[in-house]
Design a protein around this motif. Structure first.
Motif, PDB file in Angstrom:
ATOM      1  N   THR A  66       0.809  -1.200   0.000  1.00 32.65           N
ATOM      2  CA  THR A  66       0.000   0.000   0.000  1.00 32.65           C
ATOM      3  C   THR A  66       0.846   1.256   0.000  1.00 32.65           C
ATOM      4  O   THR A  66       0.327   2.357  -0.065  1.00 32.65           O
ATOM      5  CB  THR A  66      -0.915   0.033   1.243  1.00 32.65           C
ATOM      6  N   ARG A 106      -0.716   5.281  -7.867  1.00 31.87           N
ATOM      7  CA  ARG A 106      -1.480   4.538  -6.865  1.00 31.87           C
ATOM      8  C   ARG A 106      -2.672   5.341  -6.362  1.00 31.87           C
ATOM      9  O   ARG A 106      -3.748   4.804  -6.120  1.00 31.87           O
ATOM     10  CB  ARG A 106      -0.585   4.174  -5.672  1.00 31.87           C
ATOM     11  N   THR A 107      -2.468   6.659  -6.201  1.00 33.26           N
ATOM     12  CA  THR A 107      -3.530   7.489  -5.626  1.00 33.26           C
ATOM     13  C   THR A 107      -4.505   7.998  -6.683  1.00 33.26           C
ATOM     14  O   THR A 107      -5.626   8.366  -6.356  1.00 33.26           O
ATOM     15  CB  THR A 107      -2.914   8.679  -4.881  1.00 33.26           C
ATOM     16  N   GLY A 110      -7.068   5.517  -6.719  1.00 33.31           N
ATOM     17  CA  GLY A 110      -7.104   4.823  -5.438  1.00 33.31           C
ATOM     18  C   GLY A 110      -8.497   4.485  -4.963  1.00 33.31           C
ATOM     19  O   GLY A 110      -8.736   3.382  -4.457  1.00 33.31           O
ATOM     20  N   GLY A 111      -9.447   5.403  -5.127  1.00 35.09           N
ATOM     21  CA  GLY A 111     -10.805   5.162  -4.650  1.00 35.09           C
ATOM     22  C   GLY A 111     -11.464   4.008  -5.352  1.00 35.09           C
ATOM     23  O   GLY A 111     -12.058   3.127  -4.713  1.00 35.09           O
ATOM     24  N   GLN A 113     -10.002   1.531  -7.068  1.00 31.93           N
ATOM     25  CA  GLN A 113      -9.304   0.289  -6.764  1.00 31.93           C
ATOM     26  C   GLN A 113      -9.650  -0.220  -5.367  1.00 31.93           C
ATOM     27  O   GLN A 113      -9.861  -1.409  -5.157  1.00 31.93           O
ATOM     28  CB  GLN A 113      -7.792   0.470  -6.900  1.00 31.93           C
ATOM     29  N   LYS A 114      -9.717   0.684  -4.411  1.00 33.58           N
ATOM     30  CA  LYS A 114     -10.085   0.274  -3.051  1.00 33.58           C
ATOM     31  C   LYS A 114     -11.484  -0.316  -3.026  1.00 33.58           C
ATOM     32  O   LYS A 114     -11.748  -1.298  -2.324  1.00 33.58           O
ATOM     33  CB  LYS A 114      -9.987   1.458  -2.097  1.00 33.58           C
ATOM     34  N   ALA A 115     -12.381   0.283  -3.797  1.00 31.61           N
ATOM     35  CA  ALA A 115     -13.758  -0.229  -3.845  1.00 31.61           C
ATOM     36  C   ALA A 115     -13.791  -1.632  -4.458  1.00 31.61           C
ATOM     37  O   ALA A 115     -14.495  -2.509  -3.967  1.00 31.61           O
ATOM     38  CB  ALA A 115     -14.635   0.720  -4.652  1.00 31.61           C
ATOM     39  N   GLN A 117     -11.310  -3.813  -4.563  1.00 34.25           N
ATOM     40  CA  GLN A 117     -10.651  -4.740  -3.646  1.00 34.25           C
ATOM     41  C   GLN A 117     -11.526  -5.038  -2.436  1.00 34.25           C
ATOM     42  O   GLN A 117     -11.589  -6.185  -1.969  1.00 34.25           O
ATOM     43  CB  GLN A 117      -9.309  -4.163  -3.206  1.00 34.25           C
ATOM     44  N   GLN A 118     -12.229  -4.023  -1.935  1.00 36.52           N
ATOM     45  CA  GLN A 118     -13.093  -4.229  -0.776  1.00 36.52           C
ATOM     46  C   GLN A 118     -14.262  -5.142  -1.128  1.00 36.52           C
ATOM     47  O   GLN A 118     -14.676  -5.971  -0.312  1.00 36.52           O
ATOM     48  CB  GLN A 118     -13.623  -2.883  -0.264  1.00 36.52           C
ATOM     49  N   LYS A 331      -4.334 -11.596  -2.687  1.00 36.41           N
ATOM     50  CA  LYS A 331      -4.799 -10.222  -2.533  1.00 36.41           C
ATOM     51  C   LYS A 331      -4.228  -9.379  -3.665  1.00 36.41           C
ATOM     52  O   LYS A 331      -3.072  -8.952  -3.633  1.00 36.41           O
ATOM     53  CB  LYS A 331      -4.371  -9.652  -1.181  1.00 36.41           C
ATOM     54  N   ASP A 333      -3.330  -6.344  -6.010  1.00 34.30           N
ATOM     55  CA  ASP A 333      -3.073  -4.919  -5.811  1.00 34.30           C
ATOM     56  C   ASP A 333      -3.779  -4.071  -6.851  1.00 34.30           C
ATOM     57  O   ASP A 333      -3.988  -2.884  -6.640  1.00 34.30           O
ATOM     58  CB  ASP A 333      -1.561  -4.649  -5.887  1.00 34.30           C
TER      59      ASP A 333
END
Length: 410
Positions: A66, A106-107, A110-111, A113-115, A117-118, A331, A333
């Motif tokens: 991360t 990455r940023t 980021g939102g 990708q995080k969604a 992955q979550q 997991k 990335d």
């Protein structure tokens, strides 16, 4: 003389003890990769992602996926002297610049990708009440043969899980260029342009190092090596609407003569569901010339037939993504989508710190559109549509594709 000999013995024993300590505790201080298939060149320093340990080479390890990857350097005496030269200082500056650009990549997304992955995490934890085979097993419980889609590039610390019918030809081209595993006959050197890599060669399994090959190379160390690489490498895959992927697979493998797929699958479909047990053409060319070829309805019936699952695991072109890439155990990335291939590819190459080396080839795009789904399934009975959705429900849920309502109504 006796005292001098005793000192020499003590020095040798002490040195051996220190070396033993280094071997035993090396993983605890960051880990390393001594399993690279080729010695890294000095130019690899510029990308900040070297992994091979050779004389004067740089060791780079990511301890937190991360955050920006931080190179951990190991030099011999000669390279330590070179480090403080003006040229080497500039190389370090270049590495730092690439790391900053990687962090921006990455940023940038980021939102999203995080969604993505979550969502995978929630489904794997059972929060969406969707269960599927292998959801709760540990990575160590996955048979080696089921890890053949995880391609490893040690030079750039990348693991790519390829999914057929999801731009995998072009991503394999990228992996071939990065790993320098194929020589161009025109230059006598490894390919540097992914678009120049022949499509008919890129699927040759000998070009790619996969987790499934680790046992042959490393024996009992295989699982430990996989765990280290999964911890430190950047892992990615690309996905697609499951039913659009099915249509694409059918069109590609059964919409035109394909001898291998006709022999292994098409002829089976015609015998079981097409009442063609007698007088069936032996080759795809003969069958197509006679106007006899599998229909999409027969293809769906084949997928739903319990006999199919009992005799063999699904072919990779229609095997579920959760069975190909094991997202509940690995997991990832970065989770890309075919529907946003151009922007996702650009962001991913920056994330991998290889955007200065190559561009993703976007020329050849898959022609199967999501808007075709309703027409293709219009001749499939509702009961079979529902069964088919259950078969691929995990992929729909894991990767956030909406449930196709038309599948449940006439």
């Amino acid at each position: 003389m006796g005292a001098w000999r005793g000192l020499r013995v003590a020095f040798i024993l002490g040195s051996l003890f220190v070396i033993l300590l280094i071997i035993v505790y090396w993983d605890d201080v960051g880990g390393f990769n001594l399993y690279s298939f080729r010695e890294l060149k000095h130019e690899s320093v510029q990308s900040g992602c070297c992994t091979g340990i050779t004389t004067g080479s740089v060791l780079s390890v990511s301890t937190d996926r991360t955050q920006t990857r931080t190179p951990v350097a190991v030099y011999n005496a000669a390279s330590a002297a070179t480090l403080f030269s003006k040229g080497a200082a500039q190389e370090v500056t270049d590495v730092e610049q690439k790391e900053m650009e990687s962090e921006e990549a990455r940023t940038a997304d980021g939102g999203e990708q995080k969604a993505r992955q979550q969502r995978v995490l929630d489904v794997c934890l059972g929060k969406d009440d969707v269960d599927f085979p292998g959801r709760t097993r540990a990575f160590e419980q996955i048979p080696i043969r089921e890890l053949d889609h995880l391609i490893v590039d040690d030079t750039h610390q990348i693991i790519y899980c390829y999914v057929p019918k999801v731009a995998c030809t072009n991503w394999k081209r990228v992996m071939v260029v990065l790993s320098q595993s194929l020589i161009s006959p025109s230059t006598g050197k490894p390919y540097t342009d992914p678009e120049a890599v022949p499509a008919d060669l890129v699927h040759n399994s000998s070009l790619h190092l996969t987790f499934a090959k680790f046992w042959r190379h490393y024996g009992s160390l295989s699982r430990h090596l996989m765990a280290l690489k999964l911890q430190h490498y950047t892992k990615f895959l690309f996905v697609r609407d499951p039913f659009v992927r099915l249509i694409s697979a059918f069109r590609n493998k059964f919409g035109r003569p394909n001898e291998d797929f006709y022999r292994h699958f098409g002829s089976v479909m015609l015998r079981r569901y097409g009442n063609a047990s007698e007088g069936l053409a032996e080759t795809a060319a003969e069958a197509f010339a006679a106007g006899i070829k599998p229909t999409f309805h027969q293809f769906v019936s084949y997928l739903l037939d319990p006999e199919t699952e009992r005799k063999s695991i699904f072919n990779e072109h229609w095997r579920q993504v959760y069975r190909l890439c094991h997202p509940c155990q690995v997991k990832y990335d970065f989770i890309g989508r075919l529907e946003t291939l151009e922007t996702d590819s650009e962001r991913l190459l920056k994330l991998l710190n290889v955007d200065h080396l190559l561009r993703f080839p976007l020329g050849a795009r898959n022609r199967t559109e999501a808007s075709w789904e309703r027409d293709w399934f219009s001749q499939i009975p509702v009961t079979k549509r529902r069964e088919l959705y259950k078969l691929y429900e995990a992929d729909f849920e894991l990767f956030g594709y909406p449930k196709p309502d038309y599948m449940f109504h006439q």
